[in-house]
Design an enzyme around this catalytic site. Structure first.
Site, PDB file in Angstrom:
ATOM      1  N   PRO A  89       0.814  -1.211   0.000  1.00 48.76           N
ATOM      2  CA  PRO A  89       0.000   0.000   0.000  1.00 48.76           C
ATOM      3  C   PRO A  89       0.857   1.274   0.000  1.00 48.76           C
ATOM      4  O   PRO A  89       0.353   2.360  -0.302  1.00 48.76           O
ATOM      5  CB  PRO A  89      -0.819  -0.095   1.295  1.00 48.76           C
ATOM      6  CG  PRO A  89      -0.747  -1.529   1.711  1.00 48.76           C
ATOM      7  CD  PRO A  89       0.565  -2.036   1.197  1.00 48.76           C
ATOM      8  N   ARG A 154      -1.511  -9.601 -20.589  1.00 46.06           N
ATOM      9  CA  ARG A 154      -2.446  -9.406 -21.702  1.00 46.06           C
ATOM     10  C   ARG A 154      -1.909  -8.423 -22.740  1.00 46.06           C
ATOM     11  O   ARG A 154      -2.442  -8.339 -23.842  1.00 46.06           O
ATOM     12  CB  ARG A 154      -3.825  -8.981 -21.203  1.00 46.06           C
ATOM     13  CG  ARG A 154      -3.815  -7.744 -20.325  1.00 46.06           C
ATOM     14  CD  ARG A 154      -5.174  -7.466 -19.729  1.00 46.06           C
ATOM     15  NE  ARG A 154      -6.086  -6.919 -20.730  1.00 46.06           N
ATOM     16  CZ  ARG A 154      -7.095  -7.575 -21.287  1.00 46.06           C
ATOM     17  NH1 ARG A 154      -7.378  -8.795 -20.932  1.00 46.06           N
ATOM     18  NH2 ARG A 154      -7.847  -7.001 -22.193  1.00 46.06           N
TER      19      ARG A 154
HETATM   20  C1  9WO Z   1      -1.015  -3.818   7.988  1.00 45.14           C
HETATM   21  C2  9WO Z   1      -1.450  -2.878   8.887  1.00 45.14           C
HETATM   22  C3  9WO Z   1      -2.031  -3.002  10.141  1.00 45.14           C
HETATM   23  C4  9WO Z   1      -2.385  -1.833  10.821  1.00 45.14           C
HETATM   24  C5  9WO Z   1      -2.162  -0.593  10.254  1.00 45.14           C
HETATM   25  C6  9WO Z   1      -1.608  -0.491   8.993  1.00 45.14           C
HETATM   26  C7  9WO Z   1      -1.265  -1.639   8.351  1.00 45.14           C
HETATM   27  N1  9WO Z   1      -0.712  -1.793   7.151  1.00 45.14           N
HETATM   28  C8  9WO Z   1      -0.548  -3.088   6.952  1.00 45.14           C
HETATM   29  C9  9WO Z   1       0.019  -3.564   5.763  1.00 45.14           C
HETATM   30  O1  9WO Z   1       0.325  -2.768   4.908  1.00 45.14           O
HETATM   31  N2  9WO Z   1       0.196  -4.896   5.648  1.00 45.14           N
HETATM   32  C10 9WO Z   1       0.688  -5.397   4.417  1.00 45.14           C
HETATM   33  C11 9WO Z   1      -0.100  -6.622   4.026  1.00 45.14           C
HETATM   34  C12 9WO Z   1       2.135  -5.695   4.395  1.00 45.14           C
HETATM   35  C13 9WO Z   1       2.532  -6.002   2.969  1.00 45.14           C
HETATM   36  C14 9WO Z   1       1.617  -7.055   2.358  1.00 45.14           C
HETATM   37  N3  9WO Z   1       0.247  -6.778   2.651  1.00 45.14           N
HETATM   38  C15 9WO Z   1      -0.510  -6.037   1.784  1.00 45.14           C
HETATM   39  C16 9WO Z   1      -0.204  -5.633   0.508  1.00 45.14           C
HETATM   40  N4  9WO Z   1      -1.712  -5.574   2.073  1.00 45.14           N
HETATM   41  N5  9WO Z   1      -2.175  -4.847   1.050  1.00 45.14           N
HETATM   42  C17 9WO Z   1      -1.274  -4.874   0.087  1.00 45.14           C
HETATM   43  C18 9WO Z   1      -1.431  -4.153  -1.125  1.00 45.14           C
HETATM   44  C19 9WO Z   1      -0.469  -4.230  -2.108  1.00 45.14           C
HETATM   45  C20 9WO Z   1      -0.647  -3.503  -3.275  1.00 45.14           C
HETATM   46  N6  9WO Z   1      -1.714  -2.722  -3.444  1.00 45.14           N
HETATM   47  C21 9WO Z   1      -2.666  -2.648  -2.502  1.00 45.14           C
HETATM   48  C22 9WO Z   1      -2.541  -3.350  -1.318  1.00 45.14           C
END
Ligand code: 9WO
Length: 254
Positions: A89, A154
């Site tokens: 993120p 794609r």
């Molecule tokens: C966990 C978390 C918990 C409390 C407050 C903030 C927090 N952020 C995260 C977090 O970013 N966890 C991630 C889980 C760690 C990396 C892998 N994960 C992930 C990737 N979740 N969402 C994505 C992602 C990747 C690309 N685009 C959108 C979402």
């Protein structure tokens, strides 16, 4: 194209990429996808890949050592150079322009995090690009990796059949490749309790149909995603179509 995916659930990404357009690309030899599990490179009987965060707090952080050994093994499996992309993120937003750039590379290495993420020292040392697919938090980077793979594969030559390619071309608007939203689509029956198919689509007038579709694409983009029009270099004809759409829309549409 070769894509290597580092993940604690590599079979999950492989399954996402096993059907449809991406599955077909693999069958045609246009994509070779390889999964790598950091747990296979973890030391000790417990094969630990995560540990508690320094500074305290909830959750776990992915450790450097298993990730480093896993990445080294993936890199060594092929001499082709590849950027290492971390799906998170905190990354830059994925756009179609970014997808086009990545699609032109011979190889990608994707890192999927789990838990609260990856030790920042590993990110700083080994990650070339951090990419986000949207402003929401998931439980891991596997689904974003599958999204990136789909979007990139794609665009590979020979992956889409002729009809699919033609449909894709129509979404890519100006010479800058600025995308508009798609026009609405209709199929049989022409007359239904839910409504009629617009008469122009049944007129057989191909120029009028092309004009109507272009106008709908411009109009919907204006209504739903006006910021996309700021970047689009609209032709004089496009601007006229859009003004006519706006005029009709102000009177309550048609
Ligand atoms: C966990 C978390 C918990 C409390 C407050 C903030 C927090 N952020 C995260 C977090 O970013 N966890 C991630 C889980 C760690 C990396 C892998 N994960 C992930 C990737 N979740 N969402 C994505 C992602 C990747 C690309 N685009 C959108 C979402």
């Amino acid at each position: 194209m070769r894509i290597d995916v580092l993940s604690l659930f590599p079979e999950f990404v492989a399954q996402c990429a096993g059907f449809g357009v991406v599955g077909r690309a693999q069958e045609r030899g246009l994509l070779s996808l390889h999964g790598w599990n950091p747990r296979d490179y973890a030391a000790g009987n417990y094969r630990r890949v995560d540990d508690r965060p320094f500074g305290g707090g909830p959750g776990m952080v992915m450790m450097i050592e298993p990730l480093q050994a896993c990445l080294d093994a993936a890199r060594l499996a092929d001499a082709m150079p590849a950027p290492v992309i971390y799906l998170s993120p905190q990354g830059r937003p994925l756009t179609q322009a970014k997808v086009r750039g990545l699609a032109g590379l011979p190889r990608l290495i994707l890192l999927c995090g789990r838990y609260e993420g990856v030790d920042e020292r590993f990110v700083e040392a080994e990650i070339d690009e951090e990419i986000s697919i949207g402003d929401y938090v998931l439980s891991g980077g596997e689904l974003p990796a599958a999204v990136l793979i789909d979007a990139v594969v794609r665009l590979q030559e020979g992956v889409l059949n002729d009809a699919e390619s033609a449909a894709q071309d129509s979404f890519e608007a100006g010479p800058d490749g600025q995308a508009l939203l798609d026009c609405p689509h209709y199929t049989q029956p022409a007359s239904h309790a839910l409504g009629e198919v617009p008469a122009v689509l049944r007129s057989g007038d191909h120029a009028a149909i092309a004009r109507w579709r272009r106008q709908q694409a411009l109009g919907r983009t204006w209504l739903r995603r006006p910021e996309l029009l700021d970047e689009a270099a609209l032709s004089k004809a496009d601007r006229a179509l859009l003004e006519a759409f706006k005029a009709e829309n102000r009177q309550g549409g048609s």
